[in-house]
Write an enzyme that holds these catalytic residues in place. Structure first.
Site, PDB file in Angstrom:
ATOM      1  N   ASP A 151       0.826  -1.210   0.000  1.00 33.10           N
ATOM      2  CA  ASP A 151       0.000   0.000   0.000  1.00 33.10           C
ATOM      3  C   ASP A 151       0.859   1.259   0.000  1.00 33.10           C
ATOM      4  O   ASP A 151       1.828   1.350   0.762  1.00 33.10           O
ATOM      5  CB  ASP A 151      -0.854  -0.007   1.270  1.00 33.10           C
ATOM      6  CG  ASP A 151      -2.337  -0.080   0.993  1.00 33.10           C
ATOM      7  OD1 ASP A 151      -2.749   0.187  -0.146  1.00 33.10           O
ATOM      8  OD2 ASP A 151      -3.094  -0.411   1.927  1.00 33.10           O
ATOM      9  N   GLU A 198      -8.225  12.955  -4.355  1.00 30.39           N
ATOM     10  CA  GLU A 198      -8.807  13.354  -5.640  1.00 30.39           C
ATOM     11  C   GLU A 198      -8.038  12.787  -6.838  1.00 30.39           C
ATOM     12  O   GLU A 198      -7.965  13.403  -7.881  1.00 30.39           O
ATOM     13  CB  GLU A 198      -8.882  14.878  -5.732  1.00 30.39           C
ATOM     14  CG  GLU A 198      -9.744  15.504  -4.640  1.00 30.39           C
ATOM     15  CD  GLU A 198      -9.768  17.017  -4.730  1.00 30.39           C
ATOM     16  OE1 GLU A 198      -9.147  17.559  -5.660  1.00 30.39           O
ATOM     17  OE2 GLU A 198     -10.416  17.655  -3.884  1.00 30.39           O
ATOM     18  N   ASP A 240     -11.381   2.650  -2.141  1.00 28.08           N
ATOM     19  CA  ASP A 240     -11.840   1.533  -1.320  1.00 28.08           C
ATOM     20  C   ASP A 240     -13.311   1.240  -1.568  1.00 28.08           C
ATOM     21  O   ASP A 240     -14.133   2.148  -1.724  1.00 28.08           O
ATOM     22  CB  ASP A 240     -11.644   1.834   0.158  1.00 28.08           C
ATOM     23  CG  ASP A 240     -10.179   1.848   0.566  1.00 28.08           C
ATOM     24  OD1 ASP A 240      -9.331   1.401  -0.237  1.00 28.08           O
ATOM     25  OD2 ASP A 240      -9.886   2.293   1.685  1.00 28.08           O
TER      26      ASP A 240
END
Length: 406
Positions: free
Chosen positions: A158, A199, A220
């Site tokens: 991640d 964004e 997500d």
């Protein structure tokens, strides 16, 4: 019956990062299937929970249906590295250590997956909800070798940073890819370039297929039909379907778009109806997407087990051709996916607020002649015969009929 050219996919504006080759050699060519701890357990994950979920995969038959990767998400690691700089398990929640956990999984015919951060912190550390700073940035070689020593089969990596610099992301994700390659151990390499980046969805903006086995191309997921572009940043099932639709051309053997985990059987508010959950399974199969469950496998209903374990739907997802589907004639409700040597699957999703009959013309699918065209619904086994150049089915509200054309 003849099948002509079928789908036109939106080309990527950038070249494939990492080149045209497979990111990690030796991993399966078809989409990974398994279970991830995050959606149900979050930071409360423990060794005992993982073992119980693994046992449930075996007992329920989901392992034999293909769900083999057991992925321990964030919060497994101690907040500090060991004296030699290595990652180490949290001693309270994982007292046996990660190598022993991996052995437990392998002994049951399962695969071992772990989570790591691509920057200096994991996502929970970046958000301030878990102590420490044990991300792998600058430790790629050591951490990859640690994972290999623990016999890890899958790494979820991640980004977890507000830094949206593209070159920096490429450098970080490529460094871990190269470190995994150097270990000589095949690991499914699953990256999420989107975490913490406001964004923007870098996973969708660029084709990462030469860097990673699977790339998150959405924000997500949350267990709702649609978030209607609210401020949560999360996306519902149908939002994700629309976001992934233009990206089909990126999918191939050992390279997958990741539309996030399955939320079938996951509690939510308001949650998903049975029909909406069936749509998620159907459309993830149409995308040739990884099928990573996130529910509590020890408490799931027969209904949830039947959805996750539907063999006909899994066969479509796992087709060796590894070709993702896309909308037919720009109709978001009707998709087609080529499978096998000459096969074809069509999905019809009813987005209306009432049941209705839905039709797809054989011509739009590139099929010549209608006398012998028939299709079988993967969910019910019901056979449909084409008439007047069309296949017509009744579809419930927010449900999906998944037709394999014979």
């Amino acid at each position: 019956m003849a099948m002509l050219g079928l789908l036109a996919c939106t080309p990527d504006p950038e070249g494939r990062i990492g080149g045209d080759g497979v990111a990690i050699d030796g991993v399966p060519v078809t989409p990974p299937m398994g279970w991830n701890s995050w959606n149900t357990f979050g930071c409360n994950i423990t060794e005992q929970i993982v073992r119980e979920q693994a046992d449930a995969l075996v007992v329920t038959g989901l392992r034999d249906a293909g769900y083999r990767y057991v992925v321990v998400d964030d919060c497994w690691a101690a907040p500090e590295r060991a004296d030699d700089g290595s990652l180490q398990a949290d001693p309270r929640r994982f007292p046996s250590g990660m190598a022993a956990l991996g052995q437990y999984l392998h002994d049951r015919g399962l695969k071992f997956g772990l989570y790591a951060g691509a920057d200096d912190k994991t996502c929970t550390q970046f958000l301030g909800t878990y102590p420490g700073a044990t991300g792998s940035r600058g430790h790629e070689g050591r951490d990859a070798q640690t994972f290999a020593d623990w016999q890890v089969d899958y790494l979820k990596y991640d980004w977890c940073s507000s830094n949206a610099d593209h070159d920096d992301q490429v450098s970080a994700f490529t460094a871990m890819r190269d470190a995994i390659r150097d270990t000589g151990r095949p690991m499914v390499y699953s990256i999420n370039p989107n975490s913490g980046v406001a964004e923007s969805v870098p996973g969708a903006e660029f084709d990462w297929g030469g860097v990673a086995t699977m790339t998150r191309v959405t924000n997500d997921i949350t267990p709702v039909w649609s978030t209607n572009a609210d401020d949560s940043g999360a996306q519902g099932v149908i939002d994700i379907v629309d976001a992934v639709a233009p990206l089909a051309s990126r999918v191939g053997p050992s390279a997958f778009n990741d539309p996030d985990m399955l939320v079938v059987g996951v509690d939510g508010n308001p949650g998903l109806t049975l029909a909406q959950q069936r749509t998620q399974m159907s459309m993830w199969a149409m995308m040739a997407a990884p099928l990573i469950a996130g529910n509590d496998l020890t408490r799931m209903s027969t209904q949830t087990l039947d959805l996750l374990g539907n063999r006909a739907v899994i066969v479509i997802d796992q087709d060796d051709r590894v070709s993702a589907g896309a909308p037919v004639d720009d109709d978001a409700e009707i998709w087609a996916r080529a499978i096998g040597d000459k096969g074809l699957v069509v999905s019809l999703t009813n987005r209306a607020d009432h049941p209705r009959a839905m039709s797809v013309s054989l011509g739009s699918l590139g099929l010549v002649g209608d006398a012998t065209v028939s299709a079988v619904d993967a969910w019910t086994g019901r056979r449909y015969q084409a008439a007047n150049g069309e296949l017509t089915v009744d579809v419930a509200v927010n449900d999906t009929v998944l037709l394999q054309i014979a």
